[in-house]
Design an enzyme around this catalytic site. Sequence first.
Site, PDB file in Angstrom:
ATOM      1  N   GLU A   1      13.619 -14.021 -21.301  1.00  0.00           N
ATOM      2  CA  GLU A   1      12.597 -12.973 -21.404  1.00  0.00           C
ATOM      3  C   GLU A   1      13.159 -11.562 -21.273  1.00  0.00           C
ATOM      4  O   GLU A   1      12.661 -10.659 -21.920  1.00  0.00           O
ATOM      5  CB  GLU A   1      11.388 -13.178 -20.482  1.00  0.00           C
ATOM      6  CG  GLU A   1      11.640 -13.464 -19.061  1.00  0.00           C
ATOM      7  CD  GLU A   1      10.360 -13.656 -18.241  1.00  0.00           C
ATOM      8  OE1 GLU A   1      10.501 -14.182 -17.139  1.00  0.00           O
ATOM      9  OE2 GLU A   1       9.264 -13.278 -18.660  1.00  0.00           O
TER      10      GLU A   1
ATOM     11  N   TRP B   1      -3.451  -2.239  -1.360  1.00  0.00           N
ATOM     12  CA  TRP B   1      -3.230  -3.499  -2.089  1.00  0.00           C
ATOM     13  C   TRP B   1      -3.665  -4.573  -1.109  1.00  0.00           C
ATOM     14  O   TRP B   1      -3.010  -4.811  -0.099  1.00  0.00           O
ATOM     15  CB  TRP B   1      -1.752  -3.621  -2.463  1.00  0.00           C
ATOM     16  CG  TRP B   1      -1.370  -4.955  -3.001  1.00  0.00           C
ATOM     17  CD1 TRP B   1      -0.813  -5.999  -2.322  1.00  0.00           C
ATOM     18  CD2 TRP B   1      -1.499  -5.411  -4.359  1.00  0.00           C
ATOM     19  NE1 TRP B   1      -0.596  -7.047  -3.152  1.00  0.00           N
ATOM     20  CE2 TRP B   1      -1.003  -6.722  -4.406  1.00  0.00           C
ATOM     21  CE3 TRP B   1      -1.998  -4.829  -5.523  1.00  0.00           C
ATOM     22  CZ2 TRP B   1      -0.987  -7.465  -5.587  1.00  0.00           C
ATOM     23  CZ3 TRP B   1      -1.978  -5.578  -6.699  1.00  0.00           C
ATOM     24  CH2 TRP B   1      -1.475  -6.875  -6.722  1.00  0.00           C
TER      25      TRP B   1
ATOM     26  N   LYS C   1       1.997  -8.840 -18.405  1.00  0.00           N
ATOM     27  CA  LYS C   1       2.083  -9.268 -17.001  1.00  0.00           C
ATOM     28  C   LYS C   1       1.021 -10.313 -16.665  1.00  0.00           C
ATOM     29  O   LYS C   1       1.227 -11.195 -15.856  1.00  0.00           O
ATOM     30  CB  LYS C   1       1.932  -8.030 -16.094  1.00  0.00           C
ATOM     31  CG  LYS C   1       2.179  -8.290 -14.629  1.00  0.00           C
ATOM     32  CD  LYS C   1       3.648  -8.533 -14.346  1.00  0.00           C
ATOM     33  CE  LYS C   1       3.906  -9.029 -12.951  1.00  0.00           C
ATOM     34  NZ  LYS C   1       5.156  -9.796 -12.858  1.00  0.00           N
TER      35      LYS C   1
ATOM     36  N   HIS D   1      21.609 -36.587 -23.921  1.00  0.00           N
ATOM     37  CA  HIS D   1      20.630 -37.263 -24.780  1.00  0.00           C
ATOM     38  C   HIS D   1      20.213 -36.396 -25.956  1.00  0.00           C
ATOM     39  O   HIS D   1      19.087 -36.512 -26.436  1.00  0.00           O
ATOM     40  CB  HIS D   1      19.405 -37.690 -23.954  1.00  0.00           C
ATOM     41  CG  HIS D   1      19.753 -38.688 -22.880  1.00  0.00           C
ATOM     42  ND1 HIS D   1      20.160 -39.962 -23.152  1.00  0.00           N
ATOM     43  CD2 HIS D   1      19.793 -38.565 -21.528  1.00  0.00           C
ATOM     44  CE1 HIS D   1      20.427 -40.599 -22.025  1.00  0.00           C
ATOM     45  NE2 HIS D   1      20.215 -39.765 -21.012  1.00  0.00           N
TER      46      HIS D   1
ATOM     47  N   CYS E   1       0.837  -1.195   0.000  1.00  0.00           N
ATOM     48  CA  CYS E   1       0.000   0.000   0.000  1.00  0.00           C
ATOM     49  C   CYS E   1       0.878   1.254   0.000  1.00  0.00           C
ATOM     50  O   CYS E   1       2.071   1.199   0.232  1.00  0.00           O
ATOM     51  CB  CYS E   1      -0.865   0.006   1.243  1.00  0.00           C
ATOM     52  SG  CYS E   1      -1.679  -1.566   1.522  1.00  0.00           S
TER      53      CYS E   1
ATOM     54  N   ARG F   1       2.629   1.881  -7.939  1.00  0.00           N
ATOM     55  CA  ARG F   1       2.861   0.743  -7.053  1.00  0.00           C
ATOM     56  C   ARG F   1       1.800  -0.326  -7.220  1.00  0.00           C
ATOM     57  O   ARG F   1       1.958  -1.440  -6.741  1.00  0.00           O
ATOM     58  CB  ARG F   1       2.877   1.199  -5.591  1.00  0.00           C
ATOM     59  CG  ARG F   1       4.016   2.126  -5.242  1.00  0.00           C
ATOM     60  CD  ARG F   1       3.752   2.804  -3.924  1.00  0.00           C
ATOM     61  NE  ARG F   1       3.573   1.840  -2.853  1.00  0.00           N
ATOM     62  CZ  ARG F   1       4.542   1.423  -2.059  1.00  0.00           C
ATOM     63  NH1 ARG F   1       5.743   1.899  -2.206  1.00  0.00           N
ATOM     64  NH2 ARG F   1       4.310   0.543  -1.126  1.00  0.00           N
TER      65      ARG F   1
ATOM     66  N   LYS G   1      14.084 -16.613 -17.182  1.00  0.00           N
ATOM     67  CA  LYS G   1      14.381 -15.205 -16.851  1.00  0.00           C
ATOM     68  C   LYS G   1      15.345 -14.628 -17.871  1.00  0.00           C
ATOM     69  O   LYS G   1      15.160 -13.522 -18.335  1.00  0.00           O
ATOM     70  CB  LYS G   1      15.026 -15.090 -15.458  1.00  0.00           C
ATOM     71  CG  LYS G   1      14.212 -15.033 -14.212  1.00  0.00           C
ATOM     72  CD  LYS G   1      13.073 -14.110 -14.082  1.00  0.00           C
ATOM     73  CE  LYS G   1      11.864 -14.540 -14.815  1.00  0.00           C
ATOM     74  NZ  LYS G   1      10.742 -15.029 -14.099  1.00  0.00           N
TER      75      LYS G   1
ATOM     76  N   GLU H   1      13.836 -21.981 -14.550  1.00  0.00           N
ATOM     77  CA  GLU H   1      13.493 -20.594 -14.223  1.00  0.00           C
ATOM     78  C   GLU H   1      14.636 -19.644 -14.612  1.00  0.00           C
ATOM     79  O   GLU H   1      14.396 -18.556 -15.129  1.00  0.00           O
ATOM     80  CB  GLU H   1      13.162 -20.487 -12.723  1.00  0.00           C
ATOM     81  CG  GLU H   1      12.856 -19.103 -12.203  1.00  0.00           C
ATOM     82  CD  GLU H   1      11.672 -18.402 -12.884  1.00  0.00           C
ATOM     83  OE1 GLU H   1      10.957 -19.033 -13.668  1.00  0.00           O
ATOM     84  OE2 GLU H   1      11.508 -17.196 -12.637  1.00  0.00           O
TER      85      GLU H   1
ATOM     86  N   ASN I   1       0.314   0.928   6.433  1.00  0.00           N
ATOM     87  CA  ASN I   1       1.015  -0.027   5.556  1.00  0.00           C
ATOM     88  C   ASN I   1       1.624  -1.078   6.456  1.00  0.00           C
ATOM     89  O   ASN I   1       2.178  -0.723   7.504  1.00  0.00           O
ATOM     90  CB  ASN I   1       2.198   0.632   4.850  1.00  0.00           C
ATOM     91  CG  ASN I   1       1.772   1.434   3.656  1.00  0.00           C
ATOM     92  OD1 ASN I   1       0.592   1.502   3.351  1.00  0.00           O
ATOM     93  ND2 ASN I   1       2.738   2.051   3.004  1.00  0.00           N
ATOM     94  N   GLY I   2       1.613  -2.326   6.024  1.00  0.00           N
ATOM     95  CA  GLY I   2       2.252  -3.371   6.818  1.00  0.00           C
ATOM     96  C   GLY I   2       1.245  -4.438   7.200  1.00  0.00           C
ATOM     97  O   GLY I   2       0.141  -4.502   6.645  1.00  0.00           O
TER      98      GLY I   2
HETATM   99  C1  F6R Z   1       7.653 -15.065 -16.287  1.00  0.00           C
HETATM  100  C2  F6R Z   1       6.261 -14.791 -15.984  1.00  0.00           C
HETATM  101  C3  F6R Z   1       5.226 -15.671 -16.595  1.00  0.00           C
HETATM  102  C4  F6R Z   1       4.130 -15.971 -15.565  1.00  0.00           C
HETATM  103  C5  F6R Z   1       3.001 -16.777 -16.228  1.00  0.00           C
HETATM  104  C6  F6R Z   1       1.944 -17.200 -15.224  1.00  0.00           C
HETATM  105  O1  F6R Z   1       8.513 -14.153 -15.670  1.00  0.00           O
HETATM  106  O2  F6R Z   1       5.951 -13.864 -15.291  1.00  0.00           O
HETATM  107  O3  F6R Z   1       5.787 -16.842 -17.066  1.00  0.00           O
HETATM  108  O4  F6R Z   1       4.695 -16.693 -14.517  1.00  0.00           O
HETATM  109  O5  F6R Z   1       2.402 -15.997 -17.223  1.00  0.00           O
HETATM  110  O6  F6R Z   1       1.372 -16.101 -14.601  1.00  0.00           O
HETATM  111  P1  F6R Z   1       0.543 -16.235 -13.270  1.00  0.00           P
HETATM  112  O7  F6R Z   1       1.458 -16.683 -12.191  1.00  0.00           O
HETATM  113  O8  F6R Z   1      -0.018 -14.865 -13.054  1.00  0.00           O
HETATM  114  O9  F6R Z   1      -0.533 -17.257 -13.525  1.00  0.00           O
END
Ligand code: F6R
Length: 593
Positions: free
Chosen positions: A473, A71, A588, A489, A2, A27, A470, A466, A97-98
Amino acid sequence: MCGIVGYIGSKQAQPILLNCLGKLEYRGYDSCGIAVSSSGIETCKDAIRVAALKKAAPRLGGTAGVGHTRWATHGKPSQVNAHPHLDCTGNIAVVHNGIIDNFQRLKQQLTSEGHKFVSETDTEVIPHLIEKYYDGNLEKAIEAALGDIEGSYAIIVVVASESKLIAAREDNPLKIGIGDGEDFIASDVPAILDYTDRVIYLEDGDISVITAGSIKIKQHGTEVAREEHKISWTVEDAQKAGYEHFMLKEIHEQPKVIRDTLVGWVSGEPIVDLAMMRDAGIEAMLVLACGTSYHAALVGKHIVQELLRIPVRAELASEFNYYGHTLAGTTAIVITQSGETADALKAMKRLKEAGCQLIVITNVVGSTASRIADQTIYTRAGPEISVAATKSFMAQLMVLYWLMMSYSKIEARRLASMTMELRQLPVKVQQVLENEDKILACARYLSRYEDVFFMGRGVNYPVALEGALKLKEVSYIHAEGYAAGELKHGPFALLGGNTPVIAIAAQDNTYEAMLTNIREVKARGSPLIALAEEGDEVIGELADSVITVPKVDAIFSPVVNTVALQLLAYYTAKERGCSIDFPRNLAKSVTVE
Ligand code: F6R
């Protein structure tokens, strides 16, 4: 997370508070509100955007007030759960906040003493506690109220007919902006930069009494002086708290995210109805997710196998949706940061229709996933702005450790030692963050290549996936995560001087096999960067470069290794001049199938 603001001076507070709140929108928030004090307290709040609140709000007359962007963590986004929160008399307004760890106990006690609560929030106990202790001396009442609270907070309190604001902090940031005969308070500098660049940073334990043009700060009852700082950042810089990108800021927030997410567990707050799982005598489990959340699911699979010793399947939701098998009686955990991912929601509906018990782990209170699930566990990562998931993944891991440790069938001594280690993780992650120079050097080296392999074994195989995700992307380097034993393989055909390999060498039962894999890779001429535990001298002789991570119980090694790989991806992307927070073609929240 928040945002909070406060104003006291000679001007009308309402437009200033709303303007300050607008500067905190970056935020992320789901509701907002303000309270202005004159002879009484007037509030206006709702689950709407700040712009809509500006339009909807009646004129609230008064030259002191507080504001908040929320939030949701306790209770869904709604008008009643939005801040500010008031006491029974309606004369004390608080923004916070918190997280108040012991709010349930306090709420019960206050209710038995006659206080009436209207919201589901933890915050609402604060105005009621202040009301309970208020006998004309506001500072004393606030001190007493804070003495009852366990948890973290930054608060601003405004009381009808007292021409002052009181601000206090513990484990949450709070600043006072100094104006000309007026003062501003905010959780974040960008909120107040339109009005002043002179700022005092409050410290943990500080309680400050602020009137128009005077600021007094006390620490344990003794007055203290705090230095004034001049802010030279732009609003945009300030929103990133001095970090160049949100991704880096969010990576650095992880020690706090771990603490915040584990709060409920440490305080014994039930996360899900454990009886549901125990009574069901679950014999198998299904974990579903997409993308980074799927990698958390794969780590979860290892945790379940080790701690519960039951069969567990981790599936990509997008694939699972096209399987034709029967699902009756399944206990399923769906992991989704946003709670809105179309593939995950489709899988949830299918499971629900088949009568399965459905638990969702999500970061967004009131998200669609939380409405479909039988039970929801909220991660407390706060809003994640960078498209690449970092801190939300960390919070998911914490929930999985915590949930599975709660059901664990392992012996008490091992569980106790794991619990101790779990509590140490914020410190261990901090140590990784402090190793940035070494990671930066590796990133500079990596940035020259176009193809990279990541290899891991056991619980660190998902970490290799992962790490590769990262890197690809944010840096646009082609990266693949592999189970180290699988490289021979097929992918061996791609190894050579132009294809670096990142090896995750955890100190567990996979270590010797990983050494063999590293030798195999080196024999084929690939440059090799290893992630290894401090004190590992063998790796130093085999790898071209070593990023060391602190010693942890092997089951927690994904935590420290992931943070190192997040930084590696970030700095590689930075070296290549990429659009780190908003990579091309990505969103996102993926709301299409
Ligand atoms: C990678 C990333 C995506 C999400 C995926 C699932 O950095 O952010 O691979 O992890 O789109 O998203 P959620 O967790 O929101 O279902």
